[in-house]
Design an enzyme around this catalytic site. Structure first.
Site, mmCIF file in Angstrom:
data_model
loop_
_atom_site.group_PDB
_atom_site.id
_atom_site.type_symbol
_atom_site.label_atom_id
_atom_site.label_comp_id
_atom_site.label_asym_id
_atom_site.label_seq_id
_atom_site.Cartn_x
_atom_site.Cartn_y
_atom_site.Cartn_z
ATOM 1 N N ASP A 90 29.677 37.925 48.005
ATOM 2 C CA ASP A 90 29.368 36.482 47.671
ATOM 3 C C ASP A 90 29.101 35.839 49.058
ATOM 4 O O ASP A 90 29.508 36.560 50.222
ATOM 5 C CB ASP A 90 30.720 36.044 47.143
ATOM 6 C CG ASP A 90 30.601 34.581 46.843
ATOM 7 O OD1 ASP A 90 29.382 34.269 46.755
ATOM 8 O OD2 ASP A 90 31.568 33.858 46.233
ATOM 9 N N ASP A 125 24.592 29.158 47.591
ATOM 10 C CA ASP A 125 24.344 28.082 46.391
ATOM 11 C C ASP A 125 25.524 26.779 46.579
ATOM 12 O O ASP A 125 26.572 27.256 47.435
ATOM 13 C CB ASP A 125 24.480 28.719 45.113
ATOM 14 C CG ASP A 125 25.740 29.511 45.011
ATOM 15 O OD1 ASP A 125 26.323 30.051 45.651
ATOM 16 O OD2 ASP A 125 26.400 29.423 43.549
ATOM 17 N N ALA A 193 31.023 28.056 39.414
ATOM 18 C CA ALA A 193 31.757 26.942 39.494
ATOM 19 C C ALA A 193 32.408 26.468 38.191
ATOM 20 O O ALA A 193 32.781 25.223 37.977
ATOM 21 C CB ALA A 193 30.858 25.537 39.871
ATOM 22 N N CYS A 276 53.372 47.770 27.847
ATOM 23 C CA CYS A 276 52.096 48.146 28.546
ATOM 24 C C CYS A 276 52.143 49.825 28.458
ATOM 25 O O CYS A 276 53.242 50.419 28.938
ATOM 26 C CB CYS A 276 51.679 47.689 29.752
ATOM 27 S SG CYS A 276 50.406 48.415 30.606
ATOM 28 N N CYS A 278 50.555 51.632 30.573
ATOM 29 C CA CYS A 278 50.106 52.344 32.219
ATOM 30 C C CYS A 278 51.038 52.941 32.590
ATOM 31 O O CYS A 278 52.353 52.987 32.495
ATOM 32 C CB CYS A 278 49.422 51.028 32.977
ATOM 33 S SG CYS A 278 50.725 50.116 34.042
ATOM 34 N N CYS A 281 54.147 50.940 34.021
ATOM 35 C CA CYS A 281 54.888 50.263 33.101
ATOM 36 C C CYS A 281 55.726 51.511 32.350
ATOM 37 O O CYS A 281 56.859 51.156 31.766
ATOM 38 C CB CYS A 281 54.316 49.467 32.177
ATOM 39 S SG CYS A 281 53.546 48.030 32.853
HETATM 40 ZN ZN LIG Z 1 51.228 48.402 32.566
#
Ligand SMILES: [Zn+2]
Length: 484
Positions: A90, A125, A193, A276, A278, A281
């Site tokens: 950016d 921009d 934006a 979750c 993952c 977790c």
């Molecule tokens: Zn997780």
């Protein structure tokens, strides 16, 4: 080198595709995690190991950093960040939107992005706040367009430069901005934006400006929704035709002790359990995660996992043709997302043109399902049926010889001939017991049929309980009540 985009599968206005930048490719939809070199809770290498193919960082931060500026110029961005995928930079526009000014010009930032080896460069921009008035938005857009033209002129047509679409909250300016970037031959078009809209849950306005921009962008443009990073809204944004998202949400939320899920964010100290799969977790309890010395990093890892997994789920939904169902599911997570979903359904007529013809299935999920593209398209298609002078529409089946044709009825679609019984959507749709909304929608289908066949006389046979809706929707039509 340039930027190219190829669409592979589509659903609603969403698509899975392939973004090619030089010799690198990125599967889309994709999430570009935001990397701040001064604040790396999760390293780019770790992010890449989660299957992430592209990330975004801020060239302005690098250009102003004593620690990183010269290293980036000497060694290149990829080596400094230790990431060999696509890196987008950016320009400093974000800082411009927050601080009101930046000490760099358009050409300076683009040259710097080129010199540090960025794969996708963003011009300076002007992000127009949604609170800005029309004149300000128009003036900002003029400057943005001049800078985009300047970028093409100085760096050439093939330079990997993004063409941001601005215009504030005004749909005519967003359309104009989209036409400008199309005329200037930009193939990578971020919609800018919109973060203030998402932060204040103004999803209806978000749908309005994104759809306005999409209408005037060429379908071959890859569309990046700048700053969209919460997993609860990826399905909605993808359905509008956005291909890329970028997120600092995983890190910013982690610093605030927030745990992201696809149906909202939670304060980690208010969670009794971790819903979750993952690694974080499954290896810690909620209390252990809350009290962990490296809590911010662990939360950032979880937040990234959940975000990346949602992108995969969106891709699969497009492949299956079940994106409307995912949008419906996700948008139940917050009333303002539901408002955005309904705003999108208000634009079904324009979405229908890009939607695919056949899908795996249609699951009815409530009133909103009546306004999906599949229903609208089916009802438009009814004008093509060839019918005799007398037509019976039998809600409960049963052919009567006194009519030239008998059609059956499946809400929310409407009447269908027996030849369409096994085809999509009539044959591949699952609906619960009929309700008023779906029967009303089906009657809209009957009305389309009646209006497109002025030479035929129609009779509806149905149970008495549907008589009021049929008469309300179809006026003077003859109704026969059966007790089947
Ligand atoms: Zn997780």
């Amino acid at each position: 080198m340039g930027i190219a985009f190829e669409s592979l599968y589509s659903d609603i206005a969403g698509r899975t595709g392939r973004l090619t930048v030089g010799k690198k490719t990125v599967k889309t939809p994709a999430l570009l995690p935001v990397i701040n070199p001064h604040l790396q809770l999760v390293t780019p290498k770790e992010i890449q190991s989660m299957g992430v193919e592209a990330l975004i960082t801020n060239a302005y931060i690098f250009s102003q950093s004593r620690q990183y500026r010269q290293r980036a110029l000497d060694e290149g961005l990829h080596k400094v960040l230790d990431f060999d995928g696509v890196i987008m930079t950016d320009s400093g526009s974000f800082q411009l939107s927050v601080y009101g000014q930046v000490s760099i010009t358009n050409i300076e930032t683009l040259s710097f992005q080129r010199d540090i080896g960025s794969d996708i460069w963003v011009p300076l921009d002007i992000p127009t706040s949604p609170e800005s008035g029309y004149e300000t938005a128009e003036r900002d857009l003029t400057i943005t367009t001049e800078r985009l033209a300047e970028a093409k002129e100085v760096f050439g047509k093939e330079a990997p430069i993004a063409g941001p679409v601005q215009g504030g909250i005004f749909t005519d300016l967003r359309k104009q901005a989209a036409r400008n970037v199309t005329d200037l031959d930009f193939t990578f078009c971020p919609i800018g934006a919109v973060v203030p809209l998402m932060e204040s849950y103004r999803y209806r306005d978000l749908v309005s400006v994104v759809m306005a921009a999409k209408q005037a962008l060429t379908p071959s443009a890859c569309v990046h929704l700048f700053g969209a990073g919460h997993p609860s809204m990826f399905a909605l944004a993808t359905a509008m035709g956005c291909d890329l998202f970028d997120s600092a949400a995983y890190a910013l939320s982690a610093k605030e002790g927030r745990y992201l899920t696809t149906h909202g964010s939670f304060k980690i100290d208010e969670l009794a359990d971790l819903p979750c799969a993952c690694n974080v977790c499954r290896s810690l309890t909620a209390a252990e995660l809350c009290g962990a010395p490296d809590r911010e990093r662990l939360l950032a890892l979880h937040n990234l996992y959940i975000t990346v997994a949602e992108i995969s789920r969106v891709r699969q939904a497009i492949f299956d043709g079940t994106l409307w169902e995912l949008v419906d599911e996700r948008c139940r997570g917050h009333p303002q997302l539901l408002s955005g979903f309904r705003a999108l359904l208000d634009r079904t007529d324009s979405l229908e043109k890009s939607d695919r013809v056949s899908k795996r299935r249609f699951f009815y999920r409530g009133d909103e399902s009546c306004f999906r593209t599949e229903v609208v398209r089916y009802q438009q298609m009814l004008s093509r049926l060839r019918l005799g002078k007398t037509v019976l529409i039998a809600f409960n089946g049963g052919i009567r010889d006194e009519f030239d044709d008998t059609l059956f009825f499946k809400p929310p679609f409407g009447p269908f001939p027996k030849e369409l019984k096994e085809t999509f959507p009539v044959g591949q749709s699952e609906i619960p017991e009929w309700d008023d909304a779906m029967v009303t929608s089906g009657c809209r289908g009957i009305r389309c049929l009646i209006e497109s066949h002025p030479g035929s006389r129609f009779v509806v046979s149905c149970k008495p309980c549907w008589g009021a809706i049929v008469c309300r929707e179809l006026g003077a039509i003859e109704v026969r009540y059966d007790e089947i």
